[in-house]
Design a protein around this motif. Structure first.
Motif, PDB file in Angstrom:
ATOM      1  N   VAL A   1       0.881  -1.170   0.000  1.00  0.00           N
ATOM      2  CA  VAL A   1       0.000   0.000   0.000  1.00  0.00           C
ATOM      3  C   VAL A   1       0.916   1.217   0.000  1.00  0.00           C
ATOM      4  O   VAL A   1       1.647   1.436   0.951  1.00  0.00           O
ATOM      5  N   ILE A   2       0.874   1.973  -1.107  1.00  0.00           N
ATOM      6  CA  ILE A   2       1.748   3.132  -1.254  1.00  0.00           C
ATOM      7  C   ILE A   2       0.884   4.379  -1.323  1.00  0.00           C
ATOM      8  O   ILE A   2      -0.087   4.427  -2.059  1.00  0.00           O
ATOM      9  N   GLY A   3       1.238   5.384  -0.570  1.00  0.00           N
ATOM     10  CA  GLY A   3       0.482   6.630  -0.578  1.00  0.00           C
ATOM     11  C   GLY A   3      -0.269   6.793   0.721  1.00  0.00           C
ATOM     12  O   GLY A   3       0.159   6.332   1.766  1.00  0.00           O
ATOM     13  N   VAL A   4      -1.401   7.429   0.641  1.00  0.00           N
ATOM     14  CA  VAL A   4      -2.207   7.709   1.823  1.00  0.00           C
ATOM     15  C   VAL A   4      -3.361   6.721   1.862  1.00  0.00           C
ATOM     16  O   VAL A   4      -4.131   6.617   0.927  1.00  0.00           O
ATOM     17  N   TYR A   5      -3.451   5.972   2.933  1.00  0.00           N
ATOM     18  CA  TYR A   5      -4.555   5.030   3.114  1.00  0.00           C
ATOM     19  C   TYR A   5      -5.298   5.480   4.351  1.00  0.00           C
ATOM     20  O   TYR A   5      -4.805   5.321   5.462  1.00  0.00           O
ATOM     21  N   GLY A   6      -6.457   6.082   4.167  1.00  0.00           N
ATOM     22  CA  GLY A   6      -7.174   6.673   5.292  1.00  0.00           C
ATOM     23  C   GLY A   6      -8.291   5.803   5.806  1.00  0.00           C
ATOM     24  O   GLY A   6      -8.811   4.949   5.105  1.00  0.00           O
ATOM     25  N   GLY A   7      -8.644   6.020   7.022  1.00  0.00           N
ATOM     26  CA  GLY A   7      -9.798   5.353   7.598  1.00  0.00           C
ATOM     27  C   GLY A   7      -9.469   4.032   8.267  1.00  0.00           C
ATOM     28  O   GLY A   7      -8.359   3.517   8.191  1.00  0.00           O
ATOM     29  N   LEU A   8     -10.461   3.500   8.910  1.00  0.00           N
ATOM     30  CA  LEU A   8     -10.337   2.210   9.581  1.00  0.00           C
ATOM     31  C   LEU A   8     -10.657   1.093   8.608  1.00  0.00           C
ATOM     32  O   LEU A   8     -11.412   1.268   7.660  1.00  0.00           O
TER      33      LEU A   8
ATOM     34  N   ILE B   1      -7.373  10.148 -14.185  1.00  0.00           N
ATOM     35  CA  ILE B   1      -7.569  10.192 -12.729  1.00  0.00           C
ATOM     36  C   ILE B   1      -8.106  11.536 -12.243  1.00  0.00           C
ATOM     37  O   ILE B   1      -8.461  11.677 -11.090  1.00  0.00           O
ATOM     38  N   ILE B   2      -8.153  12.535 -13.143  1.00  0.00           N
ATOM     39  CA  ILE B   2      -8.653  13.861 -12.752  1.00  0.00           C
ATOM     40  C   ILE B   2     -10.172  13.845 -12.812  1.00  0.00           C
ATOM     41  O   ILE B   2     -10.759  13.658 -13.877  1.00  0.00           O
ATOM     42  N   THR B   3     -10.797  14.012 -11.655  1.00  0.00           N
ATOM     43  CA  THR B   3     -12.261  14.000 -11.602  1.00  0.00           C
ATOM     44  C   THR B   3     -12.851  15.397 -11.444  1.00  0.00           C
ATOM     45  O   THR B   3     -14.022  15.597 -11.750  1.00  0.00           O
ATOM     46  N   HIS B   4     -12.055  16.351 -10.965  1.00  0.00           N
ATOM     47  CA  HIS B   4     -12.568  17.698 -10.731  1.00  0.00           C
ATOM     48  C   HIS B   4     -11.497  18.737 -11.074  1.00  0.00           C
ATOM     49  O   HIS B   4     -10.317  18.531 -10.778  1.00  0.00           O
ATOM     50  N   THR B   5     -11.925  19.835 -11.680  1.00  0.00           N
ATOM     51  CA  THR B   5     -11.061  20.972 -11.952  1.00  0.00           C
ATOM     52  C   THR B   5     -11.724  22.196 -11.329  1.00  0.00           C
ATOM     53  O   THR B   5     -12.895  22.469 -11.598  1.00  0.00           O
ATOM     54  N   LEU B   6     -10.970  22.905 -10.489  1.00  0.00           N
ATOM     55  CA  LEU B   6     -11.522  24.054  -9.768  1.00  0.00           C
ATOM     56  C   LEU B   6     -10.570  25.239  -9.869  1.00  0.00           C
ATOM     57  O   LEU B   6      -9.364  25.053 -10.023  1.00  0.00           O
ATOM     58  N   PRO B   7     -11.114  26.464  -9.740  1.00  0.00           N
ATOM     59  CA  PRO B   7     -10.220  27.621  -9.667  1.00  0.00           C
ATOM     60  C   PRO B   7      -9.457  27.613  -8.348  1.00  0.00           C
ATOM     61  O   PRO B   7      -9.919  27.045  -7.351  1.00  0.00           O
ATOM     62  N   LEU B   8      -8.294  28.224  -8.349  1.00  0.00           N
ATOM     63  CA  LEU B   8      -7.428  28.253  -7.172  1.00  0.00           C
ATOM     64  C   LEU B   8      -8.156  28.778  -5.935  1.00  0.00           C
ATOM     65  O   LEU B   8      -7.913  28.322  -4.826  1.00  0.00           O
TER      66      LEU B   8
ATOM     67  N   GLU C   1      -9.907  25.208  -0.751  1.00  0.00           N
ATOM     68  CA  GLU C   1     -10.457  24.605   0.465  1.00  0.00           C
ATOM     69  C   GLU C   1     -11.618  23.665   0.138  1.00  0.00           C
ATOM     70  O   GLU C   1     -11.696  22.552   0.669  1.00  0.00           O
ATOM     71  N   ARG C   2     -12.499  24.087  -0.746  1.00  0.00           N
ATOM     72  CA  ARG C   2     -13.626  23.232  -1.153  1.00  0.00           C
ATOM     73  C   ARG C   2     -13.119  21.951  -1.829  1.00  0.00           C
ATOM     74  O   ARG C   2     -13.611  20.852  -1.561  1.00  0.00           O
ATOM     75  N   GLY C   3     -12.124  22.092  -2.690  1.00  0.00           N
ATOM     76  CA  GLY C   3     -11.561  20.929  -3.361  1.00  0.00           C
ATOM     77  C   GLY C   3     -10.930  19.946  -2.392  1.00  0.00           C
ATOM     78  O   GLY C   3     -11.088  18.729  -2.517  1.00  0.00           O
ATOM     79  N   PHE C   4     -10.210  20.474  -1.392  1.00  0.00           N
ATOM     80  CA  PHE C   4      -9.590  19.602  -0.396  1.00  0.00           C
ATOM     81  C   PHE C   4     -10.652  18.865   0.405  1.00  0.00           C
ATOM     82  O   PHE C   4     -10.527  17.658   0.636  1.00  0.00           O
ATOM     83  N   GLU C   5     -11.679  19.569   0.833  1.00  0.00           N
ATOM     84  CA  GLU C   5     -12.757  18.934   1.600  1.00  0.00           C
ATOM     85  C   GLU C   5     -13.459  17.867   0.767  1.00  0.00           C
ATOM     86  O   GLU C   5     -13.779  16.788   1.262  1.00  0.00           O
ATOM     87  N   MET C   6     -13.697  18.150  -0.495  1.00  0.00           N
ATOM     88  CA  MET C   6     -14.352  17.192  -1.382  1.00  0.00           C
ATOM     89  C   MET C   6     -13.490  15.932  -1.524  1.00  0.00           C
ATOM     90  O   MET C   6     -13.993  14.813  -1.457  1.00  0.00           O
ATOM     91  N   PHE C   7     -12.173  16.134  -1.690  1.00  0.00           N
ATOM     92  CA  PHE C   7     -11.258  14.992  -1.810  1.00  0.00           C
ATOM     93  C   PHE C   7     -11.191  14.215  -0.504  1.00  0.00           C
ATOM     94  O   PHE C   7     -11.305  12.989  -0.485  1.00  0.00           O
ATOM     95  N   LYS C   8     -10.993  14.930   0.594  1.00  0.00           N
ATOM     96  CA  LYS C   8     -10.851  14.284   1.906  1.00  0.00           C
ATOM     97  C   LYS C   8     -12.075  13.456   2.271  1.00  0.00           C
ATOM     98  O   LYS C   8     -11.953  12.344   2.788  1.00  0.00           O
ATOM     99  N   ASN C   9     -13.244  13.983   1.973  1.00  0.00           N
ATOM    100  CA  ASN C   9     -14.497  13.308   2.333  1.00  0.00           C
ATOM    101  C   ASN C   9     -15.067  12.449   1.204  1.00  0.00           C
ATOM    102  O   ASN C   9     -16.167  11.926   1.336  1.00  0.00           O
TER     103      ASN C   9
ATOM    104  N   GLU D   1     -11.621  11.945  -6.897  1.00  0.00           N
ATOM    105  CA  GLU D   1     -10.363  11.209  -6.775  1.00  0.00           C
ATOM    106  C   GLU D   1      -9.158  12.122  -6.896  1.00  0.00           C
ATOM    107  O   GLU D   1      -8.175  11.968  -6.188  1.00  0.00           O
ATOM    108  N   LYS D   2      -9.208  13.058  -7.821  1.00  0.00           N
ATOM    109  CA  LYS D   2      -8.082  13.986  -8.016  1.00  0.00           C
ATOM    110  C   LYS D   2      -8.639  15.333  -8.451  1.00  0.00           C
ATOM    111  O   LYS D   2      -9.423  15.418  -9.387  1.00  0.00           O
ATOM    112  N   VAL D   3      -8.197  16.399  -7.765  1.00  0.00           N
ATOM    113  CA  VAL D   3      -8.613  17.753  -8.081  1.00  0.00           C
ATOM    114  C   VAL D   3      -7.437  18.502  -8.682  1.00  0.00           C
ATOM    115  O   VAL D   3      -6.331  18.461  -8.154  1.00  0.00           O
ATOM    116  N   VAL D   4      -7.671  19.158  -9.806  1.00  0.00           N
ATOM    117  CA  VAL D   4      -6.662  20.035 -10.404  1.00  0.00           C
ATOM    118  C   VAL D   4      -7.126  21.461 -10.144  1.00  0.00           C
ATOM    119  O   VAL D   4      -8.286  21.815 -10.415  1.00  0.00           O
ATOM    120  N   LEU D   5      -6.218  22.275  -9.605  1.00  0.00           N
ATOM    121  CA  LEU D   5      -6.517  23.685  -9.326  1.00  0.00           C
ATOM    122  C   LEU D   5      -5.927  24.550 -10.420  1.00  0.00           C
ATOM    123  O   LEU D   5      -4.764  24.413 -10.771  1.00  0.00           O
TER     124      LEU D   5
END
Length: 99
Positions: free
Chosen positions: A17-24, A68-75, A79-87, A93-97
């Protein structure tokens, strides 16, 4: 995905498992892991080591990251992009700013 990897791995094999593996992990197949002598390896991705060579390959057209890019948002919406990814909202899956 981790459970599927463990159940699919051959006896004596390794699951990494390489990268970030979150949750229980619910219903972790410890029996299959132990009885089949699997090696479980984990670690963070070495972002600084791979970022520049990967970016260069993307710029040369050798790698297409668009699958792998699922969302593109303005810079301004970082914060919204991070919350969307985190949750994992909106199948993110991947946000491009974009600046």
């Amino acid at each position: 995905m981790l459970r599927q990897a463990i159940m699919s791995c051959r006896s004596g094999g390794a699951v990494s498992v390489i990268g970030v593996y979150g949750g229980l992990i619910d219903k972790f197949p410890a029996g299959a892991w132990m009885n089949r002598s699997l090696t479980l390896r984990t670690g963070q991705c070495h972002v600084r080591r791979y970022m520049l060579p990967l970016l260069e390959r993307i710029e040369r057209g050798e790698i297409d990251p668009t699958r792998i890019i699922t969302h593109t948002l303005p810079l301004e919406e970082t914060e919204r992009g991070f919350e969307m990814f985190k949750n994992k909202q909106n199948d993110c899956e991947k946000v491009v700013l974009k600046p």
